[in-house]
Design a protein around this motif. Structure first.
Motif, mmCIF file in Angstrom:
data_model
loop_
_atom_site.group_PDB
_atom_site.id
_atom_site.type_symbol
_atom_site.label_atom_id
_atom_site.label_comp_id
_atom_site.label_asym_id
_atom_site.label_seq_id
_atom_site.Cartn_x
_atom_site.Cartn_y
_atom_site.Cartn_z
ATOM 1 N N TYR A 135 5.181 96.470 72.177
ATOM 2 C CA TYR A 135 5.862 95.687 71.144
ATOM 3 C C TYR A 135 7.230 96.310 70.861
ATOM 4 N N LYS A 136 8.274 95.527 71.104
ATOM 5 C CA LYS A 136 9.633 96.052 70.984
ATOM 6 C C LYS A 136 10.271 95.773 69.615
ATOM 7 N N VAL A 137 9.899 94.652 68.982
ATOM 8 C CA VAL A 137 10.500 94.239 67.717
ATOM 9 C C VAL A 137 9.394 93.714 66.808
ATOM 10 N N GLY A 138 9.417 94.123 65.538
ATOM 11 C CA GLY A 138 8.402 93.656 64.603
ATOM 12 C C GLY A 138 8.989 93.282 63.256
ATOM 13 N N TRP A 139 8.338 92.314 62.600
ATOM 14 C CA TRP A 139 8.719 91.881 61.249
ATOM 15 C C TRP A 139 7.436 91.921 60.415
ATOM 16 N N ALA A 140 7.316 92.931 59.559
ATOM 17 C CA ALA A 140 6.110 93.157 58.764
ATOM 18 C C ALA A 140 6.364 92.722 57.331
ATOM 19 N N ALA A 170 9.538 93.695 55.046
ATOM 20 C CA ALA A 170 9.926 92.718 54.026
ATOM 21 C C ALA A 170 8.858 92.658 52.940
ATOM 22 N N HIS A 171 9.319 92.472 51.700
ATOM 23 C CA HIS A 171 8.366 92.374 50.592
ATOM 24 C C HIS A 171 9.037 91.656 49.427
ATOM 25 N N LEU A 230 7.916 90.775 43.311
ATOM 26 C CA LEU A 230 6.897 90.353 42.347
ATOM 27 C C LEU A 230 5.590 89.994 43.045
ATOM 28 N N ASP A 231 5.269 90.716 44.088
ATOM 29 C CA ASP A 231 4.034 90.466 44.843
ATOM 30 C C ASP A 231 2.838 90.886 43.993
ATOM 31 N N ASN A 232 2.086 89.908 43.520
ATOM 32 C CA ASN A 232 0.934 90.158 42.658
ATOM 33 C C ASN A 232 -0.330 90.469 43.438
ATOM 34 N N ASN A 233 -0.285 90.265 44.759
ATOM 35 C CA ASN A 233 -1.448 90.500 45.606
ATOM 36 C C ASN A 233 -1.384 91.892 46.226
ATOM 37 N N VAL A 234 -0.335 92.160 46.967
ATOM 38 C CA VAL A 234 -0.100 93.493 47.540
ATOM 39 C C VAL A 234 1.146 94.049 46.863
ATOM 40 N N ASN A 235 0.951 95.016 46.001
ATOM 41 C CA ASN A 235 2.077 95.557 45.240
ATOM 42 C C ASN A 235 3.164 96.086 46.180
ATOM 43 N N PRO A 236 4.453 95.884 45.829
ATOM 44 C CA PRO A 236 5.551 96.361 46.689
ATOM 45 C C PRO A 236 5.493 97.843 47.002
ATOM 46 N N MET A 237 4.732 98.601 46.214
ATOM 47 C CA MET A 237 4.631 100.040 46.517
ATOM 48 C C MET A 237 4.101 100.269 47.925
ATOM 49 N N ALA A 238 3.290 99.319 48.438
ATOM 50 C CA ALA A 238 2.717 99.492 49.775
ATOM 51 C C ALA A 238 3.813 99.600 50.822
ATOM 52 N N SER A 239 4.817 98.732 50.738
ATOM 53 C CA SER A 239 5.929 98.797 51.695
ATOM 54 C C SER A 239 6.839 99.971 51.409
ATOM 55 N N LEU A 240 7.055 100.282 50.143
ATOM 56 C CA LEU A 240 7.936 101.398 49.802
ATOM 57 C C LEU A 240 7.328 102.730 50.222
ATOM 58 N N GLN A 241 6.000 102.855 50.154
ATOM 59 C CA GLN A 241 5.369 104.074 50.635
ATOM 60 C C GLN A 241 5.522 104.209 52.147
ATOM 61 N N LEU A 242 5.500 103.068 52.857
ATOM 62 C CA LEU A 242 5.762 103.114 54.298
ATOM 63 C C LEU A 242 7.205 103.519 54.563
ATOM 64 N N VAL A 243 8.120 102.980 53.776
ATOM 65 C CA VAL A 243 9.525 103.375 53.902
ATOM 66 C C VAL A 243 9.660 104.885 53.719
ATOM 67 N N ASN A 244 8.960 105.416 52.753
ATOM 68 C CA ASN A 244 9.020 106.859 52.501
ATOM 69 C C ASN A 244 8.536 107.640 53.715
ATOM 70 N N ALA A 245 7.450 107.168 54.327
ATOM 71 C CA ALA A 245 6.926 107.857 55.516
ATOM 72 C C ALA A 245 7.906 107.776 56.679
ATOM 73 N N ASP A 256 14.594 98.669 59.219
ATOM 74 C CA ASP A 256 15.301 97.731 58.352
ATOM 75 C C ASP A 256 14.368 97.280 57.232
ATOM 76 N N MET A 257 14.982 96.838 56.129
ATOM 77 C CA MET A 257 14.164 96.429 54.996
ATOM 78 C C MET A 257 14.816 95.274 54.266
ATOM 79 N N LEU A 258 13.961 94.346 53.790
ATOM 80 C CA LEU A 258 14.422 93.222 52.990
ATOM 81 C C LEU A 258 13.506 93.085 51.782
ATOM 82 N N ILE A 259 14.037 93.313 50.590
ATOM 83 C CA ILE A 259 13.323 93.067 49.338
ATOM 84 C C ILE A 259 13.821 91.746 48.776
ATOM 85 N N VAL A 260 12.899 90.834 48.476
ATOM 86 C CA VAL A 260 13.268 89.505 47.997
ATOM 87 C C VAL A 260 13.133 89.471 46.478
ATOM 88 N N PRO A 261 14.236 89.466 45.732
ATOM 89 C CA PRO A 261 14.143 89.353 44.268
ATOM 90 C C PRO A 261 13.395 88.090 43.859
#
Length: 772
Positions: A646-651, A698-699, A702-717, A726-731
């Motif tokens: 897998y060369k390119v991914g959008w999570a 991407a996240h 105001l994600d009420n199902n999977v809190n944005p912390m899940a993606s931010l913790q991955l960013v931290n790692a 790359d990252m996209l946060i949708v206000p």
């Protein structure tokens, strides 16, 4: 049907692109016309290119085999009224005449003939239509073609009102008060409630507050009156030790600069500090409180406990899974003493499948229909609703029962769906069956090797069957409910406008899993402009469940897909359901147990490689992947564990560590509340160091199902590992982001830029998709 590793069986009669191929570089930017076509292929727009993909009959009560439905059409949409016994149909109303009458009466001309009456109801005598239009209630007499405005129906009694209409229950500062409707007098029922431990208050989804539907959690009162109006059943929600999460709204729609925050109870996997709900029964006459002899239930997600009254008001029925899913239980609680009896239980190794479980409680017939897959396949069993004694196995064998559609009590039979029973067919295709309540005389009602989306008349004498496949447009027929014989053709899907765009129907395929023996099934979407001699990059649209399947089977679902727009932009898209997903055997599902970190991924790669070996149009050296929610986790996981494929991914909206997401879902597959070492092993945070390709995270904030912390913790790692991403946060975005035109365009462009190595058109290019 025997499968071998690396081989693939094509389930299609369409022309294949098995042509000599030389890799052709794609250098020119996609055209504005391609972007415009991609936008037309979006799920919310595909209805302008396709018609009659699915018919939803509305059965008229008291008239056997009489139903109406909306017939969408490019030129002349209409409502049809069908009389099954006579095999006749007629227009439910004259669309043009009603449109003109409404224009005259409301003073607001309606030029769009595709408008549909809101909340349409047809009286049992078929003479009168009632509906809403322009904020008012209207009535149309079919025989006389007369229109009149009518008064709105009186507001329904609140759910807190007793069946006899004499009492209301109100909540004040967490306590229950009884209010006499006639006099307005109030009497306090409970005294130990508080805002932190309130009665009758479910765990509220913060989205309901964010969207303005409620101002605070205490706005909702949840209780159940006994049918004889002598008792109420409810629960006391204890929030005092509940762990919480917080969402931050950076850009409030009201224009204020200061962000808003929303804090709410939310149980993560392994949490011992959860909200709990303790059931209670309160007698109205004297306020006596009966406490059911059950431990309070840990509330692992939004909502309330599952409880209901028996029809005789003597018992409460309470359905609940055990924490950790060792069992799924149905209790019968004595309303006078609180004694709880285990009525029916589902136990299976290594866990009870809560997400796949179904049950029907039919007290007046003294019946409980309960599913179990303890024998290896999900089937229905009939139990006595009083004693809990098993009476019969409704279905059995090496196939999977689906949903009960209707009961034929007069003939002691049931109509239900099933999958995988018919030999030499895709095991995910739904079929309808009629079977005796004792499990005898099971008969197939829908014999065609297609997916059957069936609606059954209340008296079970007729079926309306939407039958299709991903490469066979929907044909809707009326069937006899006993024999399955086709009585009448109703509709055929019209996809002429879609085909005129150059679109090729998707193609189902079958191949073999990485274990070399298990059959897998998928769907291939071709690039619209695929040409002989060219290779095109492939995108894996992934979602490994395990609680669901992702590969479409019906024609309607195949076209209402986020895959379609990519085909307009010179991509092929593949769906695969690997091992560890549902709708097959329990053994197939068990592959996911304690194994979400590798669930299905090697199956996806094997399937795509086998498909590309048979389809030279597919460039197996340019494979991308995207997914949402659990599919967002899947995407990042595949990028980390199979970085050379897998060369390119959008999570998007991914739950990247199963300890940082809702306990109700993750503990089903990974176990809990004690968390083993496999949680760390299967965390994307521990695998992030292996990233090689281009990854977008991407996240919605105001994600009420999977809190944005899940993606931010991955960013931290990823930052700690020194990785480029790359990252996209949708206000103001929530869990679902596909309704954002900007988000869709950015996703298309990401794969154009990094997988095709082409330059996308600027976002502000005329006639291309732009943020709305």
């Amino acid at each position: 049907m025997k499968h071998h590793p690396g081989t693939i069986l094509l389930l299609s009669s369409t022309l294949l692109l098995n042509l000599p191929v030389s890799a052709v570089a794609q250098t020119a930017s996609p055209t504005a016309q391609q972007y415009a076509l991609a936008e037309r292929y979006l799920p919310e727009n595909i209805g302008k290119l396709t018609y009659r993909l699915h018919i939803q009959p509305q059965w008229v009560q008291g008239k056997s085999g009489v139903f109406w439905y909306y017939r969408d059409d490019a030129e002349q949409p209409r409502y049809e009224l069908v009389f099954a016994a006579d095999k006749k149909r007629e227009a439910l109303f004259d669309h043009a005449a009603l449109t003109q009458a409404l224009a005259a009466a409301s003073g607001k001309p309606q030029e769009n003939l595709h408008w549909r009456p809101a909340a349409l109801k047809v009286t049992d005598d078929l003479q009168t239509l009632q509906f809403r239009y322009q904020g008012k209630q209207w009535e149309w007499q079919r025989k006389d073609a007369k229109l009149k405005e009518i008064a709105d129906a009186p507001a329904a009694a609140p759910a807190t009102r007793s069946p006899d209409g004499k009492w209301d229950v109100v909540v004040k500062a967490g306590n229950l008060w009884l209010k006499e409707v006639s006099s307005g007098k109030e009497r306090q029922l409970t005294t130990d409630g508080s805002p932190e431990a309130p009665y009758a208050q479910p765990l509220m989804d913060p989205k309901l507050i964010i969207d303005g539907k409620h101002k605070q959690a205490s706005d909702v009162t949840d209780l159940s009156w006994s049918p004889d109006s002598t008792r109420i059943a409810t629960f006391r929600m204890d929030l005092r030790d509940a762990a919480t999460l917080t969402l931050m709204q950076s850009s409030p729609p009201d224009g204020s600069l200061r962000p808003k925050t929303f804090t709410y109870p939310y149980a993560l996997s392994g949490d011992t500090r959860t909200a709990t709900a303790a059931l209670t029964i309160i007698r109205i006459a004297d306020g006596q409180q009966i406490t059911p002899q059950l431990a309070p239930q840990a509330m692992l997600y939004y909502g309330d406990p599952d409880y209901r009254w028996s029809v005789d008001s003597r018992h409460l029925l309470h359905f609940r899974p055990a924490r950790g899913y060792a069992s799924i239980d149905l209790f019968k609680i004595d309303a006078d003493t609180g004694a709880a009896t285990l009525l029916v239980q589902e136990k299976a190794e290594p866990y009870a499948d809560y997400y796949g479980h179904r049950y029907w409680l039919r007290e007046q017939q003294n019946e409980i229909y309960w599913t179990s897959d303890a024998g290896g396949w999900k089937h229905y069993y009939l139990y006595d609703s009083q004693s809990g004694k098993q009476l019969a196995a409704l279905t059995s064998g090496n196939w999977r029962a689906g949903d009960i559609l209707q009961f034929d009590d007069a003939n002691k039979q049931v109509i239900l769906t099933g999958m995988g029973r018919e030999p030499a067919r895709d095991p995910y295709l739904r079929h309808a069956y009629r079977v005796g309540k004792d499990g005898s005389k099971l008969s197939l009602l829908t014999p065609e090797a297609l997916d059957h989306d069936v609606s059954v008349s209340p008296d079970t004498r007729y079926l309306v069957d939407n039958m299709s496949a991903v490469n066979q447009p929907t044909r809707t027929v009326l069937r006899d409910g006993v024999s399955g014989k086709i009585l009448m053709e109703l509709e055929q899907a019209d996809i002429s406008r879609l085909l005129a765009t150059g679109f090729r129907l998707p193609e189902p395929f079958s191949t073999t899993a990485a274990d070399g023996k298990t059959a897998l099934y998928g769907v291939l979407y071709y690039p619209v402009r695929a040409r002989q001699g060219n290779r095109y990059p492939v995108i894996d649209n992934i979602y490994t469940g395990p609680h669901t399947t992702y590969v479409p089977k019906s024609f309607a679902r195949a076209l209402r897909s986020s895959a379609l727009p990519f085909t307009a932009l010179d991509f092929a898209v593949v769906y695969v359901d690997g091992r560890g997903t549902t709708r097959r055997s329990r053994e197939f599902l068990n592959y996911a147990f304690n194994n979400l970190g590798s669930n299905g991924y090697e199956d996806h790669e094997v399937a795509i490689r086998a498909l590309a070996a048979q389809k030279p149009v597919l460039d197996v050296n340019r494979v991308g992947i995207f997914g949402f929610s659990a599919g967002g986790y899947d995407t990042a996981r595949a990028m980390f564990t199979r970085p050379d494929f897998y060369k390119v991914g959008w999570a998007a909206s991914g739950n990247h560590d199963h300890r940082s997401d809702k306990a109700v879902w993750n503990e089903q597959w990974m176990g809990g509340p004690a968390l083993g070492a496999h949680y760390d092993r299967d965390s994307n945070l521990t695998a992030a160091k292996n990233l090689k390709g281009r990854l977008m995270i991407a996240h919605g904030e105001l994600d009420n199902n999977v809190n944005p912390m899940a993606s931010l913790q991955l960013v931290n790692a990823l930052i700690k590992a020194g990785k480029d991403f790359d990252m996209l946060i949708v206000p103001n975005g929530d869990h679902f982001l596909d309704d954002s035109a900007y988000y869709n365009r950015r996703r298309w462009d990401y794969f154009i830029r990094h997988l095709q190595q082409r330059q996308p058109l600027p976002l502000n290019t005329p006639d291309s998709v732009s943020a709305k």
